[in-house]
Scaffold this motif. Sequence first.
Motif, short mmCIF file in Angstrom:
data_model
loop_
_atom_site.label_atom_id
_atom_site.label_comp_id
_atom_site.label_asym_id
_atom_site.label_seq_id
_atom_site.Cartn_x
_atom_site.Cartn_y
_atom_site.Cartn_z
N ASP A 213 0.92 -1.30 -0.09
CA ASP A 213 0.11 0.04 -0.01
C ASP A 213 0.82 1.20 0.02
O ASP A 213 0.44 2.39 -0.56
N PHE A 214 2.22 1.16 0.56
CA PHE A 214 2.95 2.30 0.49
C PHE A 214 3.27 2.25 -0.92
O PHE A 214 3.39 3.74 -1.63
N TRP A 215 3.72 1.51 -1.65
CA TRP A 215 4.27 1.57 -3.28
C TRP A 215 2.96 2.31 -3.80
O TRP A 215 3.17 2.96 -4.79
N LYS A 216 1.72 1.93 -3.78
CA LYS A 216 0.46 2.36 -4.67
C LYS A 216 0.42 3.83 -4.28
O LYS A 216 0.37 4.67 -5.41
N THR A 217 0.56 4.32 -3.24
CA THR A 217 0.80 5.90 -2.89
C THR A 217 1.81 6.80 -3.39
O THR A 217 1.76 7.52 -4.02
N CYS A 218 2.86 5.99 -3.21
CA CYS A 218 4.05 6.52 -3.34
C CYS A 218 4.39 6.72 -4.97
O CYS A 218 4.55 7.87 -5.44
N ILE A 219 4.13 5.73 -5.72
CA ILE A 219 4.33 5.67 -7.22
C ILE A 219 3.06 6.52 -7.75
O ILE A 219 3.44 7.48 -8.63
N ALA A 220 2.05 6.62 -7.45
CA ALA A 220 0.84 7.45 -7.81
C ALA A 220 1.26 9.05 -7.56
O ALA A 220 1.23 9.88 -8.60
N THR A 221 1.72 9.11 -6.55
CA THR A 221 2.22 10.41 -6.14
C THR A 221 3.34 11.31 -7.09
O THR A 221 3.45 12.27 -7.63
N LEU A 222 4.43 10.39 -7.28
CA LEU A 222 5.54 10.46 -8.07
C LEU A 222 5.28 10.74 -9.51
O LEU A 222 5.98 11.80 -10.24
N ARG A 223 4.23 10.06 -9.92
CA ARG A 223 3.87 10.24 -11.17
C ARG A 223 3.16 11.42 -11.71
O ARG A 223 2.58 11.60 -12.77
#
Length: 454
Positions: A213-223
Amino acid sequence: MKAVYGIVLFVFFLTACQQNKQQQTANSIGDTATIDGHPAWIMQGNIYEVNVRQYTAAGTFKAFEPNLDRLKNMGVQTLWFMPINPISKVDRKGSLGSYYAVSTYMDVNPEFGTMADWKHLVSLCHEKGFKVILDWVPNHTGADHYWLTKHPDFYVKDSTGKPMMAADWADTRKLNYANQELRDTMIAQMKYWIDSTGIDGYRCDVASDVPDDFWKTCIATLRKDKNIFMLAEGDKPELNADGFDATYTWYDFNIMKEIAKGKKPASAIDSAIHRTENQFPKNALRMFFTSNHDENSWNGADFSTMPGKIHAPFAVYTQTIVRSVPLIYSGQEEPILRAIRFFDKDTMVFKNFERAPFYSKLLHLRSENSALAANAAFTHIHTNVDNKVFAFIRTMGNNKVLVVLNWSNSPVTVTLNHPQIIGSATELFSNEHVNFAKGASLSLPDWGYKVFVY
């Protein structure tokens, strides 16, 4: 019946045209374009892993710069730089320590140069047409990261209340992703390097050990601000589902090693292909390799796992198989036939570049021919010697590439009894012109390989 056949042909032609148009449109749009949810530029791209410490005698960003033109001529597209952050001194391994024991995420290792040097290198890479991804270590820090005193709650504690080391790495301390402030801080610091230094994405270390769930939030934010490429060090479908473009093919690589040793037949690779097709998201990209810094340092890849000429047909596979984003590790083009030390200075010596022409042929074909795009169609071609030979065809629109690999220590005569092989083709490495008919045969030496371009 003829009318139905005509409709089928028309639909096939229309689909091929649409695929070709899709690829051309994405390429023309450039950095903002996506294909199947990925940056369009990676679909026919590749990755070259840069070990800055060992690449030159100086081991600096500036000392690496003169290699850019050579790598560009070889066909390299994306440069992955191993971690460039300062390294912790507490519990340090060896004289220089592990790249993956970070003491701060917000600066560069002074052994490599300054932040200005890094920004100049990234800018120069972009001028020459490269993409740049940075190795990021989100699972743990080094043993003297300033968070240990300023934010002790950022860390997982052991039974005594002390920060726990990650896995069995004594020079690290494991981060606590139950802490929301840590999550927000990690994303903000990753965003900094994209916004401030212009990198094009990340390779994320031990990504499987960080919560999905961290990666889902992190990657969406960075993109939100840039069409970045994300590579996960991990071989599980959830990482692709989390938003990573590509994941490691550890399972596939282990089978390749067994085939190289003669312990498994060529057909054993089928299980790896089926695993990806059945378990991973349909748009998942996979990073294929014959070596990387871990495999080289700890397992002797590729000089030990695929020694001598055995390496070549497996390297061809990594460059041409479906879904692949292929990797070349620093020194493989020389080749450097030893394990590069991990915690101490151990300069690579580049002199002969014996494999560079081999890699160049493959890298340039991949970038120029859409049949080798990661999402191009794949057809396994069964032969009379499937226990020794792995053959397949890749197609995209009007482009077609046939790959035939002898994964055995004996010469073979291969019969290709499949209608898709029919036509005129040119062999990539020999420039031999061939007119294939169904049932055609060709000879391959032990560990031989051929790539036919139609």
